[in-house]
Motif scaffolding. Structure first.
Motif, PDB file in Angstrom:
ATOM      1  N   GLY A  18       0.800  -1.207   0.000  1.00  0.00           N
ATOM      2  CA  GLY A  18       0.000   0.000   0.000  1.00  0.00           C
ATOM      3  C   GLY A  18       0.835   1.259   0.000  1.00  0.00           C
ATOM      4  N   SER A  19       1.831   1.351  -0.862  1.00  0.00           N
ATOM      5  CA  SER A  19       2.641   2.549  -0.929  1.00  0.00           C
ATOM      6  C   SER A  19       1.764   3.723  -1.295  1.00  0.00           C
ATOM      7  N   PRO A  20       2.124   4.971  -0.855  1.00  0.00           N
ATOM      8  CA  PRO A  20       1.298   6.136  -1.130  1.00  0.00           C
ATOM      9  C   PRO A  20       0.972   6.319  -2.598  1.00  0.00           C
ATOM     10  N   SER A  21       1.875   5.897  -3.495  1.00  0.00           N
ATOM     11  CA  SER A  21       1.619   6.081  -4.920  1.00  0.00           C
ATOM     12  C   SER A  21       0.437   5.263  -5.395  1.00  0.00           C
ATOM     13  N   THR A  22       0.024   4.237  -4.632  1.00  0.00           N
ATOM     14  CA  THR A  22      -1.104   3.406  -5.025  1.00  0.00           C
ATOM     15  C   THR A  22      -2.401   4.201  -5.026  1.00  0.00           C
ATOM     16  N   VAL A  23      -2.598   5.062  -4.029  1.00  0.00           N
ATOM     17  CA  VAL A  23      -3.844   5.802  -3.908  1.00  0.00           C
ATOM     18  C   VAL A  23      -3.638   7.311  -3.941  1.00  0.00           C
ATOM     19  N   GLY A  24      -2.401   7.767  -4.010  1.00  0.00           N
ATOM     20  CA  GLY A  24      -2.121   9.192  -4.009  1.00  0.00           C
ATOM     21  C   GLY A  24      -1.803   9.711  -2.617  1.00  0.00           C
ATOM     22  N   GLU A  25      -0.910  10.669  -2.550  1.00  0.00           N
ATOM     23  CA  GLU A  25      -0.553  11.275  -1.276  1.00  0.00           C
ATOM     24  C   GLU A  25      -1.737  12.077  -0.724  1.00  0.00           C
ATOM     25  N   PRO A  26      -1.863  12.191   0.609  1.00  0.00           N
ATOM     26  CA  PRO A  26      -2.895  13.070   1.166  1.00  0.00           C
ATOM     27  C   PRO A  26      -2.655  14.514   0.737  1.00  0.00           C
ATOM     28  N   ARG A  95      -2.864  16.054   9.198  1.00  0.00           N
ATOM     29  CA  ARG A  95      -2.078  15.604   8.046  1.00  0.00           C
ATOM     30  C   ARG A  95      -1.355  14.287   8.352  1.00  0.00           C
ATOM     31  N   LYS A  96      -0.804  14.168   9.552  1.00  0.00           N
ATOM     32  CA  LYS A  96      -0.083  12.943   9.913  1.00  0.00           C
ATOM     33  C   LYS A  96      -1.027  11.753  10.032  1.00  0.00           C
ATOM     34  N   LEU A  97      -2.238  11.988  10.511  1.00  0.00           N
ATOM     35  CA  LEU A  97      -3.211  10.898  10.596  1.00  0.00           C
ATOM     36  C   LEU A  97      -3.562  10.386   9.205  1.00  0.00           C
ATOM     37  N   ALA A  98      -3.739  11.309   8.256  1.00  0.00           N
ATOM     38  CA  ALA A  98      -4.041  10.892   6.885  1.00  0.00           C
ATOM     39  C   ALA A  98      -2.871  10.121   6.281  1.00  0.00           C
ATOM     40  N   GLU A  99      -1.667  10.602   6.514  1.00  0.00           N
ATOM     41  CA  GLU A  99      -0.482   9.905   6.007  1.00  0.00           C
ATOM     42  C   GLU A  99      -0.369   8.512   6.627  1.00  0.00           C
ATOM     43  N   ILE A 124     -15.095  -0.184   8.297  1.00  0.00           N
ATOM     44  CA  ILE A 124     -14.924   0.581   7.067  1.00  0.00           C
ATOM     45  C   ILE A 124     -14.042   1.778   7.381  1.00  0.00           C
ATOM     46  N   ILE A 125     -12.881   1.840   6.755  1.00  0.00           N
ATOM     47  CA  ILE A 125     -11.920   2.913   7.000  1.00  0.00           C
ATOM     48  C   ILE A 125     -11.792   3.738   5.721  1.00  0.00           C
ATOM     49  N   THR A 126     -11.955   5.052   5.858  1.00  0.00           N
ATOM     50  CA  THR A 126     -11.919   5.964   4.720  1.00  0.00           C
ATOM     51  C   THR A 126     -10.868   7.040   4.973  1.00  0.00           C
ATOM     52  N   VAL A 127     -10.112   7.393   3.942  1.00  0.00           N
ATOM     53  CA  VAL A 127      -9.133   8.480   4.054  1.00  0.00           C
ATOM     54  C   VAL A 127      -9.183   9.314   2.774  1.00  0.00           C
ATOM     55  N   ARG A 128      -8.946  10.612   2.925  1.00  0.00           N
ATOM     56  CA  ARG A 128      -8.925  11.504   1.774  1.00  0.00           C
ATOM     57  C   ARG A 128      -7.500  11.611   1.241  1.00  0.00           C
ATOM     58  N   THR A 129      -7.331  11.340  -0.035  1.00  0.00           N
ATOM     59  CA  THR A 129      -6.037  11.442  -0.694  1.00  0.00           C
ATOM     60  C   THR A 129      -6.144  12.438  -1.845  1.00  0.00           C
TER      61      THR A 129
END
Length: 270
Positions: A18-26, A95-99, A124-129
């Motif tokens: 699940g590297s950040p590039s998979t879903v985009g950085e926050p 920001r750190k929580l999203a990261e 169900i876990i959701t994050v904004r990227t």
């Protein structure tokens, strides 16, 4: 040939982790009411009315509000309104929580499997990227790994740790969350049959739209929204079994404060 296999293996490993590039950085900045990170539950053995009205365990917003479901009283009947609390986090913490959620693999599409645990709900876990909101659904998260493969177990571990970390966040003393709107899920009221004392007296429904409202998605419930202030005032004289009078009929109502990113009953459809 060996170099090609090494490159392929490295790419597969990065996707699985699940590297950040998979879903985009926050994003580096958020609007105040942007939902940044959320943990909620669905399914299990709860009645559908409770699935619609239950408050997400934790919701983090762009302006630092951290809204949580507070402790539940064991008194029966319980209060008319759920205990919803709010704390505040700094922009850096948000920001750190999203990261942290992105690094844990939220939204990366990893196979999380389904443990062989009867009647367990789904986390169900959701994050904004940068790509928008992404989600991971994990049945029976943290309740056991029976029936999972080693890869599924590994994919779940960072999500379990993320949820534990969020539950243990120390952001000071909470205060009561004050919503602008309230959703009411209603059905025909029936006298109690549990042998307990007399039902509470009825309360007039103060919402502009009458109960029970319109159907919610494909669920067998009806819902209406109302301005929070008059409903909260009336709810002080009510509990979970109070009959609410609307249109000459009595209704049993589950109340759910709408969160900052929500505006209608459709937003609380689980």
């Amino acid at each position: 040939m060996k170099l090609s296999r090494l490159i392929l293996a490295t790419a597969l490993l990065a996707a699985a982790c699940g590297s950040p590039s998979t879903v985009g950085e926050p994003p580096t900045a958020y609007a105040p009411d942007d939902l940044v990170l959320q943990v909620r539950s669905s399914g299990g053995m709860l009645p559908v009315e409770m699935l619609v009205t239950q408050v997400p365990e934790i919701s983090v917003y762009g302006d630092g509000r951290v809204i949580t479901a507070g402790p539940v009283t064991e008194m029966y009947p319980g209060p008319a309104l759920p205990n919803v609390q709010v704390r505040h986090a700094s922009p850096e913490t948000v920001r750190k929580l999203a990261e942290r959620a992105v690094k844990a693999g939220v939204g990366n599409g990893a196979d999380l499997g389904t443990p062989q645990i009867m009647d367990a709900g789904t986390t169900i876990i959701t994050v904004r990227t940068g790509a928008g909101l992404v989600t991971s659904d994990a049945p029976a998260l943290g309740l056991g790994d029976d029936g999972l493969s080693a890869a599924q177990h590994q994919a779940r571990k960072p999500l379990v740790e993320l949820v534990r970390y969020l539950r243990e966040l120390d952001l000071g003393e909470p205060v009561a969350f004050e919503p602008s709107l309230v959703a009411a899920v209603g059905h025909q009221w029936r006298p109690r049959e549990d042998g307990l004392p007399t039902d509470p007296p009825p309360v007039d429904w103060p919402g502009a739209a009458p109960l029970p409202g319109d159907p919610v998605g494909n669920l067998n419930v009806r819902c209406v929204t109302a301005d929070a202030a008059p409903v909260l005032a009336a709810a002080r004289n009510a509990n979970a079994r109070t009959p609410w009078v609307s249109g000459g009929a009595r209704w049993e109502v589950g109340l759910r404060p709408l969160l900052p990113h929500e505006s209608s009953c459709a937003d609380v459809n689980r």
